[in-house]
Design an enzyme around this catalytic site. Structure first.
Site, PDB file in Angstrom:
ATOM      1  N   TYR A   1       0.623  -1.344  -0.227  1.00  0.00           N
ATOM      2  CA  TYR A   1       0.216   0.586   0.260  1.00  0.00           C
ATOM      3  C   TYR A   1       0.837   1.267   0.324  1.00  0.00           C
ATOM      4  O   TYR A   1       0.887   1.921  -1.012  1.00  0.00           O
ATOM      5  CB  TYR A   1      -1.057  -0.149   1.031  1.00  0.00           C
TER       6      TYR A   1
ATOM      7  N   LYS B   1       1.034   4.168  -2.794  1.00  0.00           N
ATOM      8  CA  LYS B   1       1.154   5.637  -2.919  1.00  0.00           C
ATOM      9  C   LYS B   1       1.757   6.372  -3.055  1.00  0.00           C
ATOM     10  O   LYS B   1       1.664   7.794  -2.996  1.00  0.00           O
ATOM     11  CB  LYS B   1       0.252   5.855  -1.338  1.00  0.00           C
TER      12      LYS B   1
END
Length: 261
Positions: free
Chosen positions: A185, A189
């Protein structure tokens, strides 16, 4: 997700205006069927703006369509458009862009790339390759697919109609810092931050792309990381009120910025 990180906050660059008087906007939101995407769609519709939303869940799209159609505060209740599309699939996004132009006649004024997912808490070397791919395909490649097919439409509208365009790529505090057990994740990002800053340098005047860290919000994604303590954080609805104001007041001068709600 993942704390406040860095970047300018809601009070910067928007003059504290509510966004109510900015005129009707057409706003495309990916990942519109749940969490912050759904809350943002409802908030913007209640302010009189037109929503184009996409999701892979037809049932949830139908539910949202019904809710907005029955809302007396939504002045554009019959103008919203909800499409079953998978941002991970380039062909699906291409077809969505074709339908949007066919139904609306012009590209959205604002695009919010909100579709996202997170891996189950795990050390990076214990995350299955399929799960890693799902996070990258959704969070990064999904955003890239939307940019690939909608920016050319915005460019055309900008050159022929002098129409401004705003693109908001959802980032995270974990796109500006690191955290254990969510490396896929975080990687996705951090990539969104780099993608946004690079694309910003490619856009002409009148169109802006920003990376927006939404903060920590009580969603299914947060619960997958924080468990029951996710309920201690703000609801998507309370977040959406602040975020909608911020997004509606973004201008081309914000191009390339890393912002935080």
């Amino acid at each position: 997700m993942g704390g406040s990180g860095s970047g300018r906050g809601i009070g910067m660059g928007i003059g504290g205006r509510s966004g109510v008087g900015v005129g009707n906007r057409t706003v495309l939101i990916t990942g519109v069927s749940k969490g912050i995407g759904r809350a943002l769609a409802i908030e913007l519709a209640n302010r009189g703006h037109t929503i184009i939303g996409c999701s892979r869940s037809q049932d949830k799209l139908d539910s949202l369509q019904s809710q907005l159609s029955s809302s007396s505060s939504s002045s554009n209740k019959n103008n919203h458009l909800f499409l079953n599309a998978d941002v991970r699939c380039n062909n699906s996004v291409e077809e969505m862009s074709r339908i949007v132009m066919e139904k609306k006649g012009s590209p959205p004024d604002v695009i919010v790339n909100g579709a996202g997912t997170i891996n189950k808490n795990n050390k990076m070397w214990e995350v299955p390759s399929q799960e890693f791919d799902l996070v990258i395909d959704t969070n990064l490649k999904g955003t890239a697919n939307v940019l690939r097919h909608f920016i050319p439409l915005m460019l055309s509208s900008n050159s022929t109609k002098n129409q401004e365009g705003i693109i908001v790529n959802m980032s995270s505090g974990w796109g500006r810092s690191g955290a254990a057990l969510v490396a896929p994740y975080c990687a996705s990002k951090w990539a969104i931050e780099g993608l946004t800053k690079s694309v910003a340098k490619e856009l002409p005047q009148g169109i802006a792309v920003v990376a927006l860290n939404p903060g920590v919000i009580n969603t299914d994604m947060l619960a997958s990381c924080f468990g029951a303590s996710a309920s201690l954080y703000q609801s998507p609805e309370s977040w959406a009120f602040k975020a909608a104001t911020m997004i509606l007041n973004l201008t081309p001068a914000d191009n390339g910025a890393s912002l935080s709600v």
